[in-house]
Enzyme design. Structure first.
Site, PDB file in Angstrom:
ATOM      1  N   HIS A 251       0.848  -1.185   0.000  1.00 20.99           N
ATOM      2  CA  HIS A 251       0.000   0.000   0.000  1.00 20.99           C
ATOM      3  C   HIS A 251       0.884   1.235   0.000  1.00 20.99           C
ATOM      4  CE1 HIS A 251      -1.971   3.239   2.496  1.00 20.99           C
ATOM      5  NE2 HIS A 251      -2.840   3.108   1.509  1.00 20.99           N
ATOM      6  N   SER A 252       0.502   2.260  -0.810  1.00 13.60           N
ATOM      7  CA  SER A 252       1.216   3.527  -0.829  1.00 13.60           C
ATOM      8  C   SER A 252       2.660   3.284  -1.274  1.00 13.60           C
ATOM      9  CB  SER A 252       1.127   4.174   0.557  1.00 13.60           C
ATOM     10  OG  SER A 252       1.599   5.498   0.552  1.00 13.60           O
ATOM     11  N   LEU A 253       3.639   3.782  -0.535  1.00 12.74           N
ATOM     12  CA  LEU A 253       5.041   3.506  -0.851  1.00 12.74           C
ATOM     13  C   LEU A 253       5.278   2.012  -0.973  1.00 12.74           C
ATOM     14  CD1 LEU A 253       8.131   4.090  -0.989  1.00 12.74           C
ATOM     15  CD2 LEU A 253       8.107   4.210   1.519  1.00 12.74           C
TER      16      LEU A 253
END
Length: 392
Positions: A251-253
């Site tokens: 998730h995300s980075l």
């Protein structure tokens, strides 16, 4: 690469690596098995977790997918090295294989993988840990040692020992998905190196994270490439966690890192709300071979205000785009970025139940361009510019 792994896991990797025999399409069951840490002096630490410590299991629907892999990993590494250091293109032999991968047309697939990525922000037994059902038999956290402040997540292994899911933690920040914690500083460094146009040089008041800015909207290409391969950064560390028959998720980075690691090894990837990683893949000289995403770009975005230069928006692979603004009247806000919000407010029901649509169709992005106002070249290496016939 694998010298730091436990003997049992090492044997499993050796027996499965580059194998194409396993092609089951049954749902796979996983459980946490390993804990990994990157210490402050960039040492890798990998430990096992007894099955009795973690009872949660995860069932992931699968389907046969096409995977593109180099004929040998050593040849792939050599080709990347020649491209990065000598600017030489080497022809690689690629294998197109049918492998079991996550069935991203099923909401349950995305829901379970999203829960795995959420769990990468916590340790087993924590109050925030999601119960994943009776699916995966063991799992191994990585990056959770007391002095670890870097690459972090969990390794889940299916109960038949055939498939691994590596779930990578995303950015931790007080106002973002993962909250605070010891990885905040390195998370921000990796965000700004990987997803900015030029070292997070968004404006004159910003402090660049590398010395590649060359005045105006010019950035030294070789410098940006070299800035991503330091052993203490997350991408090089992540390649040490990749196993045979692996699905990468994050998730995300963590989603963008999962994508970069997956494309390195030709593995299936599902990333949630990831920054655009295609430019980073080019800078890492990776080949361009599924990604639900969000956006936090622009100088007035909450990410920029927090000092995160998430300027890139183009992705590898296909994108599953949930138009929550039109269909559900959500606002465009960083408050909807946490993966727990996605789990409980978006993946809790089918996207379009009236028409029998569990998940929006995954589609390739078209006409996407990153950092169009920037010029890239060898501005800092005068000798090289003269050799290739550029500015005298």
């Amino acid at each position: 690469m694998f010298q730091a792994l436990p003997a049992a896991l090492y044997s499993l990797i050796v027996s499965l690596l580059w194998s194409s025999e396993n092609n089951t399409q049954k749902p796979l069951r996983f459980q946490l098995r390993h804990e990994h840490a990157l210490t402050r002096d960039s040492r890798n630490v990998f430990t096992d977790i007894p099955p009795s410590f973690v009872a949660d299991t995860y069932d992931i629907p699968t389907t046969g997918i096409k995977s593109t892999r180099p004929d040998s990993f050593s040849a792939f590494v050599d080709a990347r090295s020649r491209s990065m250091r000598l600017m030489q293109s080497v022809a690689l032999q690629w294998k197109y294989e049918d492998v079991p991968g996550p069935d991203i047309t099923k909401r349950e697939t995305l829901l379970q993988l999203a829960k795995m990525t959420y769990n990468s922000y916590a340790t087993p037994g924590h109050s925030d840990w999601y119960d994943l059902g009776s699916g995966w038999n063991q799992s191994y956290p990585f990056g959770w040692e007391p002095d670890a402040d870097g690459f972090r997540g969990h390794v889940f292994l299916s109960d038949d020992n055939s498939t691994v899911i590596v779930s990578v933690k995303g950015t931790s920040a007080p106002w973002l998905a993962g909250g605070g914690g010891p990885t905040v500083r390195k998370d921000k460094l990796n965000d700004n190196l990987l997803f900015s146009c030029c070292c997070a040089r968004v404006g004159p008041t910003w402090s660049p994270v590398c010395d590649c800015y060359s005045g105006g909207y010019r950035c030294d290409q070789t410098c940006t490439e070299r800035s991503l391969i330091d052993d203490s950064l997350f991408y090089p560390t992540g390649t040490h966690q990749h196993l045979a028959h692996t699905v990468d998720a994050g998730h995300s980075l963590g989603g963008a890192l999962a994508s970069l690691i997956g494309v390195t090894f030709g593995a299936p990837v599902v990333a949630f709300e990831a920054p655009g990683e295609r430019l980073a893949a080019k800078r890492l000289h990776l080949p361009s071979p599924p990604i639900p995403l969000g956006a936090c770009t622009g100088v007035t975005s909450a990410c920029a205000i927090g000092g995160y230069a998430l300027e890139t928006g183009c992705h590898l692979g296909k994108t599953i785009r949930y138009d929550t603004v039109t269909r559900r009247n959500w606002g465009v806000s960083v408050s909807t970025h946490p993966i727990k919000f996605i789990i409980e407010k978006l993946l809790n029901e089918d996207w379009d139940p009236e028409n029998g649509v569990e998940v929006p169709v995954a589609e390739a992005e078209k006409d996407c361009v990153d950092c169009f106002s920037w010029e890239y070249g060898d501005f800092k290496n005068v000798t090289r510019r003269r050799m290739i016939g550029s500015d005298p």
